[in-house]
Write an enzyme that holds these catalytic residues in place. Structure first.
Site, PDB file in Angstrom:
ATOM      1  N   SER A 187      13.360 -10.159   7.548  1.00  0.00           N
ATOM      2  CA  SER A 187      13.710  -9.294   6.369  1.00  0.00           C
ATOM      3  C   SER A 187      13.512 -10.054   5.167  1.00  0.00           C
ATOM      4  O   SER A 187      13.617 -11.250   5.192  1.00  0.00           O
ATOM      5  CB  SER A 187      15.018  -8.919   6.387  1.00  0.00           C
ATOM      6  N   TYR A 237      23.396 -11.649   8.031  1.00  0.00           N
ATOM      7  CA  TYR A 237      21.981 -11.020   8.154  1.00  0.00           C
ATOM      8  C   TYR A 237      21.023 -12.066   7.711  1.00  0.00           C
ATOM      9  O   TYR A 237      19.900 -12.239   8.416  1.00  0.00           O
ATOM     10  CB  TYR A 237      21.849  -9.739   7.534  1.00  0.00           C
TER      11      TYR A 237
HETATM   12  P1  NDP Z   1      17.882   1.250  12.357  1.00  0.00           P
HETATM   13  O1  NDP Z   1      19.461   1.084  12.044  1.00  0.00           O
HETATM   14  O2  NDP Z   1      17.335   2.575  11.944  1.00  0.00           O
HETATM   15  O3  NDP Z   1      17.643   0.827  13.995  1.00  0.00           O
HETATM   16  C1  NDP Z   1      18.123  -0.208  14.568  1.00  0.00           C
HETATM   17  C2  NDP Z   1      17.553  -0.194  15.793  1.00  0.00           C
HETATM   18  O4  NDP Z   1      18.003  -1.414  16.707  1.00  0.00           O
HETATM   19  C3  NDP Z   1      17.810   0.971  16.735  1.00  0.00           C
HETATM   20  O5  NDP Z   1      16.758   1.273  17.590  1.00  0.00           O
HETATM   21  C4  NDP Z   1      18.812   0.184  17.467  1.00  0.00           C
HETATM   22  O6  NDP Z   1      19.001   0.722  19.048  1.00  0.00           O
HETATM   23  C5  NDP Z   1      18.488  -0.931  17.723  1.00  0.00           C
HETATM   24  N1  NDP Z   1      19.518  -2.132  18.094  1.00  0.00           N
HETATM   25  C6  NDP Z   1      20.338  -2.344  17.507  1.00  0.00           C
HETATM   26  N2  NDP Z   1      21.194  -3.203  18.239  1.00  0.00           N
HETATM   27  C7  NDP Z   1      20.488  -3.241  19.353  1.00  0.00           C
HETATM   28  C8  NDP Z   1      20.795  -4.103  20.532  1.00  0.00           C
HETATM   29  N3  NDP Z   1      21.961  -4.828  20.606  1.00  0.00           N
HETATM   30  N4  NDP Z   1      20.141  -3.981  21.783  1.00  0.00           N
HETATM   31  C9  NDP Z   1      19.009  -3.167  21.695  1.00  0.00           C
HETATM   32  N5  NDP Z   1      18.767  -2.352  20.486  1.00  0.00           N
HETATM   33  C10 NDP Z   1      19.655  -2.554  19.200  1.00  0.00           C
HETATM   34  O7  NDP Z   1      17.174  -0.034  11.699  1.00  0.00           O
HETATM   35  P2  NDP Z   1      15.620   0.025  11.216  1.00  0.00           P
HETATM   36  O8  NDP Z   1      14.823   0.549  12.012  1.00  0.00           O
HETATM   37  O9  NDP Z   1      15.785  -0.215   9.730  1.00  0.00           O
HETATM   38  O10 NDP Z   1      15.532  -1.770  11.523  1.00  0.00           O
HETATM   39  C11 NDP Z   1      14.577  -2.110  12.303  1.00  0.00           C
HETATM   40  C12 NDP Z   1      14.648  -3.617  12.181  1.00  0.00           C
HETATM   41  O11 NDP Z   1      13.898  -4.030  10.775  1.00  0.00           O
HETATM   42  C13 NDP Z   1      15.815  -4.521  12.013  1.00  0.00           C
HETATM   43  O12 NDP Z   1      15.484  -5.788  12.840  1.00  0.00           O
HETATM   44  C14 NDP Z   1      16.215  -4.806  10.748  1.00  0.00           C
HETATM   45  O13 NDP Z   1      16.947  -5.931  10.448  1.00  0.00           O
HETATM   46  C15 NDP Z   1      14.796  -4.689  10.033  1.00  0.00           C
HETATM   47  N6  NDP Z   1      14.618  -4.413   8.711  1.00  0.00           N
HETATM   48  C16 NDP Z   1      15.087  -3.282   8.223  1.00  0.00           C
HETATM   49  C17 NDP Z   1      15.005  -2.985   7.006  1.00  0.00           C
HETATM   50  C18 NDP Z   1      15.137  -1.541   6.137  1.00  0.00           C
HETATM   51  O14 NDP Z   1      15.174  -1.365   5.141  1.00  0.00           O
HETATM   52  N7  NDP Z   1      15.375  -0.683   7.111  1.00  0.00           N
HETATM   53  C19 NDP Z   1      14.517  -4.069   5.980  1.00  0.00           C
HETATM   54  C20 NDP Z   1      14.201  -5.268   6.644  1.00  0.00           C
HETATM   55  C21 NDP Z   1      14.225  -5.633   8.004  1.00  0.00           C
HETATM   56  P3  NDP Z   1      19.940   2.300  19.142  1.00  0.00           P
HETATM   57  O15 NDP Z   1      19.241   3.335  18.765  1.00  0.00           O
HETATM   58  O16 NDP Z   1      19.913   2.259  20.722  1.00  0.00           O
HETATM   59  O17 NDP Z   1      21.273   1.847  18.501  1.00  0.00           O
END
Ligand code: NDP
Length: 242
Positions: free
Chosen positions: A141, A154
């Site tokens: 990120s 984070y």
């Molecule tokens: P969301 O909150 O929309 O989705 C998070 C995802 O991570 C979900 O699919 C969730 O699964 C999964 N998840 C969380 N914890 C676990 C776990 N312990 N085991 C397995 N799966 C897990 O987030 P984003 O799509 O926005 O984020 C995706 C990635 O991108 C992350 O790493 C985030 O840090 C990174 N990111 C996002 C940004 C943004 O602005 N959106 C910016 C920079 C980085 P479930 O549906 O089962 O809960």
């Protein structure tokens, strides 16, 4: 593609992970969509990628849970023998000023990103070494590169994954395996639902927040042979924030 190629996307059912799953399936990968709690979204993602002509399955495990992940990956390897592309996308936030941060919020964020990377990647690596092929893509990120108020946990996790990726890239380059990072900026998903898009956009050179598909295309590129000379790299998908 000459033979079946297999991709695993952690947290692949929602947000950026969903877009990555769809993009990799479109590129011809059999796509394993991991989820922790979001069974319905993961199953919908698989149904959508199948409807678009792809193949894949949804698999439940919590990447922060070492024993559960080990068992799930062992079961996957029994059926699929190998995974060509791993996208460590699962991530969570637990924002708050560091001075007030509960210990649990510190551990939860670090363990999802860093322990998750370890739990998922390590058991798959030896199969990649044996096949002399593999691409690992870790989602960091802009918070890990620039820092951000209220995100000490984070930022630590997302900076840590960059260091881990660079070191692993150096370790496995001789085995035909590439390790890269995609560092998104503000992307329109549930994770930033409380952020005021108009306010944030003022600080982004391209003047808007990004779409999950724009991150997914960067991941697809790094996964592919088009990126055959790229490893240990951090690709910023931030609309110019740097
Ligand atoms: P969301 O909150 O929309 O989705 C998070 C995802 O991570 C979900 O699919 C969730 O699964 C999964 N998840 C969380 N914890 C676990 C776990 N312990 N085991 C397995 N799966 C897990 O987030 P984003 O799509 O926005 O984020 C995706 C990635 O991108 C992350 O790493 C985030 O840090 C990174 N990111 C996002 C940004 C943004 O602005 N959106 C910016 C920079 C980085 P479930 O549906 O089962 O809960």
């Amino acid at each position: 593609m000459d033979e079946k190629r297999i991709a695993l996307v952690t947290g692949g059912g929602r947000g950026i992970g969903r877009a990555i799953s769809l993009e990799l399936a479109r590129a011809g990968y059999y796509t394993i969509v991991n989820y922790r709690a979001g069974k319905e979204s993961a199953e919908k993602t698989v149904a959508d990628l199948v409807a678009a002509g792809g193949q894949g399955e949804a698999v439940c495990f919590d990447v922060a849970d070492g024993a559960a992940t080990k068992a799930a990956i062992a079961e996957l390897l029994k059926r699929h023998k190998w995974v060509d592309v791993v996208v460590n996308n699962a991530g969570v936030t637990a924002d708050g000023m560091f001075a007030m941060m509960p210990e649990n919020d510190w551990h939860k964020v670090l363990s999802t990103t860093l322990d998750g990377f370890y739990h998922v990647t390590k058991p798959l690596l030896m199969r990649m070494v044996a096949r002399k092929r593999g691409s690992i893509i870790n989602i960091s990120s802009v918070s890990g590169t620039l820092g951000n108020r209220g995100q000490v946990n984070y930022s630590a996790a997302k900076a840590g994954i960059i260091g881990a990726s660079r070191s692993l890239a150096a370790e496995v380059a001789g085995h035909g395996i590439r390790v890269n990072v995609v560092a998104p900026g503000f992307i329109d998903t549930d994770m930033i639902k409380d952020v005021k898009a108009d306010e944030v956009a003022k600080h982004i050179p391209l003047g808007r927040i990004g779409r999950p598909e724009e991150v997914a295309k960067a991941v697809r590129f790094l996964a592919s042979d088009d990126a055959s000379y790229i490893t240990g790299n951090v690709l910023m998908v931030t609309g110019g924030m740097a």
